[in-house]
Write an enzyme that holds these catalytic residues in place. Structure first.
Site, PDB file in Angstrom:
ATOM      1  N   HIS A 197      18.888  38.233 -24.821  1.00  0.00           N
ATOM      2  CA  HIS A 197      17.759  38.864 -24.605  1.00  0.00           C
ATOM      3  C   HIS A 197      17.883  40.350 -25.360  1.00  0.00           C
ATOM      4  CE1 HIS A 197      14.096  39.764 -22.695  1.00  0.00           C
ATOM      5  NE2 HIS A 197      14.647  40.952 -22.345  1.00  0.00           N
TER       6      HIS A 197
ATOM      7  N   ASP B 232      17.423  32.566 -24.417  1.00  0.00           N
ATOM      8  CA  ASP B 232      16.945  33.617 -23.708  1.00  0.00           C
ATOM      9  C   ASP B 232      16.231  33.419 -22.315  1.00  0.00           C
ATOM     10  OD1 ASP B 232      15.800  36.002 -22.653  1.00  0.00           O
ATOM     11  OD2 ASP B 232      14.903  36.554 -24.410  1.00  0.00           O
TER      12      ASP B 232
ATOM     13  N   SER C 176       9.874  42.424 -23.630  1.00  0.00           N
ATOM     14  CA  SER C 176      10.208  41.875 -22.306  1.00  0.00           C
ATOM     15  C   SER C 176       9.338  42.681 -21.367  1.00  0.00           C
ATOM     16  CB  SER C 176      11.954  42.592 -22.350  1.00  0.00           C
ATOM     17  OG  SER C 176      12.372  42.395 -21.194  1.00  0.00           O
TER      18      SER C 176
END
Length: 318
Positions: free
Chosen positions: A287, A261, A164
């Site tokens: 996610h 995602d 991320s």
């Protein structure tokens, strides 16, 4: 007017999903940050002798938003017990001892987890550090760790892993290193794995599994409406694509992205965003599930794949 409000609503949803990962984890503008110090040329090494106390490999893990803390312990991180990358670092620490050990005949392995703010200021958390500042802090600290290890241990090879926000800054750093603008030579980086990279796009690195990924990273998808994003997430510049591919590292960079995602597979245009609005709402927890999702890489989770990948490189190179 109704259509404009619908578009804006979807964009707001997109940004909220990007910044809201911490809910499911149980935790609560500019281009890449320029590296400090002189940059070595691609492939250039110092030729200095490797001290016996140096590790053969250093694994550097950059956690995602709300998964780290600026004062966390880089060897035994405790900021978020649900941090995705603990599923990578802990198995490697168990296999290799975790810290730099005497190289000896077998070589040692150091596992280092980035301690940084990992925050994302938004309309619901205005006291947090901005995404830009948090990401830049993380980039700088990884860069400093790479430079320090390479200066003391020029023979040490690096494996970089990010998730991320951590994948974004790691990908930015890999871009700089691969193009000769980073803190270490490209030939010291044995491999890079980016999970849910917010600047992911086709042709930059190798997408592992998930052939159905159709979208692009959220920073790219939202770059054309950056001014609309700012009131929702002030200080989170949607910078668009990285200026180049990963250069000398391009064939050593793995990308992982669930097709649903939004962070790494956002709609490519506003029209698609409107059409996919319901899908985005349904998929908003994807996610946070790479540690349990067995659909991205068939037959195993992404962390399991990354651990096997890292062990293969380490065992072959020690």
């Amino acid at each position: 007017m109704k259509k404009i409000l619908t578009v804006l609503g979807v964009l707001v949803l997109a940004v909220i999903l990007v910044v809201g990962v911490g809910t499911w984890l149980g935790g609560r503008g500019n281009e890449n940050t320029p590296p400090t110090g002189p940059a070595p040329a691609p492939g250039e090494t110092t030729g200095a002798e490797q001290p016996a106390s140096c590790p053969a490999f250093e694994v550097i893990a950059a956690p995602g938003t709300w998964e780290s803390r600026a004062d966390d312990d880089p060897v035994n991180p405790t900021a978020n017990p649900n941090s995705l990358l603990l599923n990578v670092t802990r198995p490697l620490q168990e296999a290799y001892g975790g810290q730099a050990t005497a190289a000896g005949a077998d070589g040692g392995v150091k596992v280092w987890t980035l301690p940084y703010a990992a925050q994302f200021r938004n309309i619901n958390a205005l006291t947090e550090m901005t995404y830009d500042d948090s990401r830049n802090q993380g980039y700088s600290r990884v860069s400093d760790e790479l430079a320090a290890t390479h200066g003391a241990c020029p023979g040490t090879k690096f494996l970089l892993v990010g998730f991320s926000q951590g994948a974004v800054l790691t990908g930015d750093l890999a871009t700089d290193i691969g193009n000769g603008n980073g803190p270490v030579p490209a030939d010291t980086v044995a491999g890079v794995s980016l999970i849910a990279d917010g600047r992911r796009e086709d042709g930059k690195g190798t997408l592992v599994g998930s052939p159905a990924v159709q979208g692009i990273g959220a920073e790219i998808a939202l770059s054309s409406v950056n001014l609309l994003v700012q009131p929702i997430v002030p200080g989170a510049t949607m910078r668009g694509p990285r200026p180049t591919d990963f250069g000398a590292l391009n064939d050593r960079v793995n990308q992982f992205c669930d097709p649903a995602d939004l962070v790494c597979s956002a709609p490519r245009d506003i029209g698609n965003a409107i059409q996919r609005a319901n899908d985005l709402v349904a998929a908003n927890g994807i996610h946070a599930r790479y540690s349990t999702n067995g659909n991205v890489v068939p037959g195993q989770t992404v962390p399991q794949w990354v651990v096997s990948w890292a062990r293969g490189i380490i065992d072959a190179g020690r």
